[in-house]
Design a protein around this motif. Structure first.
Motif: not given
Length: 623
Positions: A590-594, A576-583, A474-476, A614-615
């Motif tokens: 929380e939204s990035l995790l979702k 390992s499977s990897i999911g990516i969410a960009c800011g 969150a700080l980052q 994502h999306p």
């Protein structure tokens, strides 16, 4: 009897020449007087009565079975079956009903309106019958006042039973009144005679006085509640509830609950219920205030017995088990003196406020004793002993509040004394304690750092735990937003991890998690934020855009596939499977995790050991 004595006196005053007139008068009197009746003198009224005049208690009859009609009772009266009340004002605890006969005579030349008030609150039903004095006709039913009837049915609005009477100029009316107590109860067969305006004025003053009393209880409850909130002391909370219960019980017993609150459907058992609740609240408060469990453990069992008895009284009242209610209320009154004894014992142990409590409880006991003696007919019923119990209860509460004040003052003094002694001890041992304090401080600082590290670290893998990961991320994200830098979240999930545990055991599974974590740590920068989200899920926050995040994810996925874990029976490899969410602007961890979780789901649905960004597709759900 009054008639025969008057007749004898007149006969002595007659001259020897008038025997004919005497016989004639006696004959006419016998024609107009019912056979066997001995009419008593009527009570003279003039319409200005102020409640100091009472109907007589000289003509009372007890109907043990409450089975006689007014016609039956009239015949019993005419045969001389009525007699005076042989007590100070109460019939005592008796079954059945009581009948009272009296007459009122208007001595003025104008119509008179009166209110006849029953003097107590412990009556279930009052029935009124009347007829002109000396008339041959039967008594006519005027009205019936019942505790179970809606309050609006009462002809006169009053917390006690009141019925109106109208007398024509010079008229004398005879009354037969039935007092019913529903099986067994106390009856006060005397009634006050009022001018209606005088009764209203008196009732207004009486109600205002009781309202003042209830207001005092309410203020004590509020002050105690505030004290409880401020100090967190259970004593204040218990006292606050106890004070409120006092309002409930006395309002119900004195008839104000029926008059102002439960105007319809009022039941006699409400008095017993409110009394049981008040007794129980008082015992709970006393147990907390005197700390009987700690300082008088043997007597504390007696207090617990009293509380259990009060609970049985409440059950008996709720279920209308009258024998249970009667036994428990008797036992409660017998055990009441235990509380002042405990108060005296606590005073001997050094609790100064306990003696004040003992006095307060004794005041309440005196009020209850006075009421008991009044109810059984040993003490005359009057305004003082009628209101002594509620005012004694009010005095008890005021005294207990003073005791609470004394206790608070004592505790404050003890605290101040302890603080003074502590400061003196610190001053005397300053040099010696200084080194110990410094040493202890260093130990505490080390322990604090260690505890903070443990609180932020996953004990199995040695990386950040979920809470630490979320906080640092969150700080980052906030920093990246201010610096207008990209940020991306990678979410990892070890493929078929449950199968690894099932096939090789949890020990090999834990080793796989550690190897996975060390591999990722070896391939990322110190500024990257890596942590375990739970189970076999991990998160990695990096300051990269979508393209670089994709590249990093593919690179890490390749390194993960090269991990080898010795199982003892061979070598274990996993993917390992990897999911990516960009800011995006305004994003949160929380939204990035979702979003990353949805992308991870897409990677796994494509066959695992994949990278997805994502999306996610429409209709996809997180796994």
């Amino acid at each position: 009897m009054h008639f025969m004595q008057g007749f004898a006196a007149r006969e002595k005053a007659l001259s020897p020449s008038a025997p004919l007139f005497v016989l004639l008068g006696l004959f006419l009197l016998l024609l107009t007087t019912p056979l066997g009746a001995v009419p008593s003198d009527a009570i003279d009224v003039n319409g200005r009565e102020s409640g100091d005049r009472f109907t007589g208690q000289q003509e009372i009859w007890h109907d043990p079975d409450d089975s006689h009609t007014v016609e039956d009772v009239t015949r019993i009266y005419e045969s001389g079956g009525f007699g005076p009340l042989l007590s100070a004002g109460s019939t005592g605890l008796k079954k059945g009903a009581f009948w009272s006969r009296f007459a009122l005579r208007n001595v003025t030349e104008a119509p008179v309106s009166l209110n006849i008030e029953y003097v107590d609150h412990q009556l279930i039903e009052l029935a009124v019958f009347q007829r002109p004095l000396g008339a041959a006709e039967e008594f006519e039913h005027s009205l019936t006042l019942s505790m179970s009837e809606p309050f609006d049915h009462r002809p006169v609005s009053h917390n006690r039973f009141v019925f109106p009477v109208a007398l024509a100029p010079g008229q004398t009316r005879e009354f037969m009144v039935k007092f019913s107590s529903d099986e067994a109860g106390y009856v006060f067969p005397s009634m006050r005679i009022w001018n209606p305006d005088n009764l209203r004025s008196s009732h207004t003053i009486e109600t205002a006085s009781i309202a003042f009393l209830f207001g005092g209880f309410f203020l004590m409850s509020i002050f105690s509640l505030v004290g409880g909130i401020a100090t967190g002391s259970h004593t204040y909370y218990a006292y606050s509830v106890y004070a409120l219960s006092k309002i409930t019980v006395w309002a119900t017993i004195l008839g104000y609950t029926h008059q102002y609150v439960i105007r319809e459907g009022f039941e006699w058992r409400y008095m017993s219920i409110s009394g049981a609740v008040t007794i129980l609240c008082g015992l709970i408060f006393a147990r907390i205030f005197l700390q009987t469990k700690k300082f008088t453990p043997k007597l504390d069992y007696v207090v617990l017995l009293m509380m259990a008895n009060a609970s049985l009284l409440l059950i008996g009242a709720l279920l209308e088990i009258k024998i249970l209610a009667l036994v428990t209320i008797t036992l409660a009154l017998l055990l009441y003196p235990v509380m002042p004894v405990i108060g005296l014992l606590r005073w001997r142990q050094g609790s100064r406020e306990a003696i004040v409590f003992a006095v307060a409880w004794s005041v309440l006991m005196v009020g209850l004793v006075v009421q008991a003696f009044r109810d059984i007919g040993y003490v005359e019923h009057n305004f003082i002993n009628y209101y002594w119990p509620p005012f004694a209860s009010f005095t008890e509460m005021l005294t207990i509040m003073a005791a609470i004040g004394i206790k608070v003052r004592r505790l404050r003094q003890e605290k101040q004394l302890a603080e003074t002694q502590y400061r003196r001890h610190l001053e005397q041992s300053r040099e010696e304690l200084q080194d110990l304090v410094w040493a202890r401080t260093r130990e505490l600082e080390m322990a604090k750092r260690q505890a903070e590290q443990e609180a932020r670290t996953d004990p199995l893998t040695g990386i950040r735990n979920r809470r630490s990961f979320l906080a640092d991320s969150a700080l980052q994200i906030k920093l990246a937003r201010r610096q207008r830098q990209p940020v991306s979240l990678l979410m990892f999930d070890i493929d078929h991890f449950k199968a690894i545990n099932d096939a090789h055991g949890h020990g090999i599974g834990d080793e796989a998690l550690r190897s996975f974590s060390q591999t990722i740590l070896g391939q990322i920068r110190e500024t990257d934020i890596f942590g375990r989200l739970g189970g076999e899920e991990f998160g990695l926050l990096i300051p990269e855009d979508s393209k670089n995040a994709q590249h990093t994810a593919e690179r890490l996925r390749d390194y993960i596939a090269r991990i080898k874990v010795d199982t003892g029976d061979g070598t274990l490899q996993f993917t390992s499977s990897i999911g990516i969410a960009c800011g995006e602007p305004g994003c949160t961890i929380e939204s990035l995790l979702k979003h990353a979780d949805r992308a991870l789901y897409q990677a796994k649905s494509r066959g695992r050991n994949k990278v997805a960004e994502h999306p996610a597709e429409e209709g996809a759900e997180s796994h």
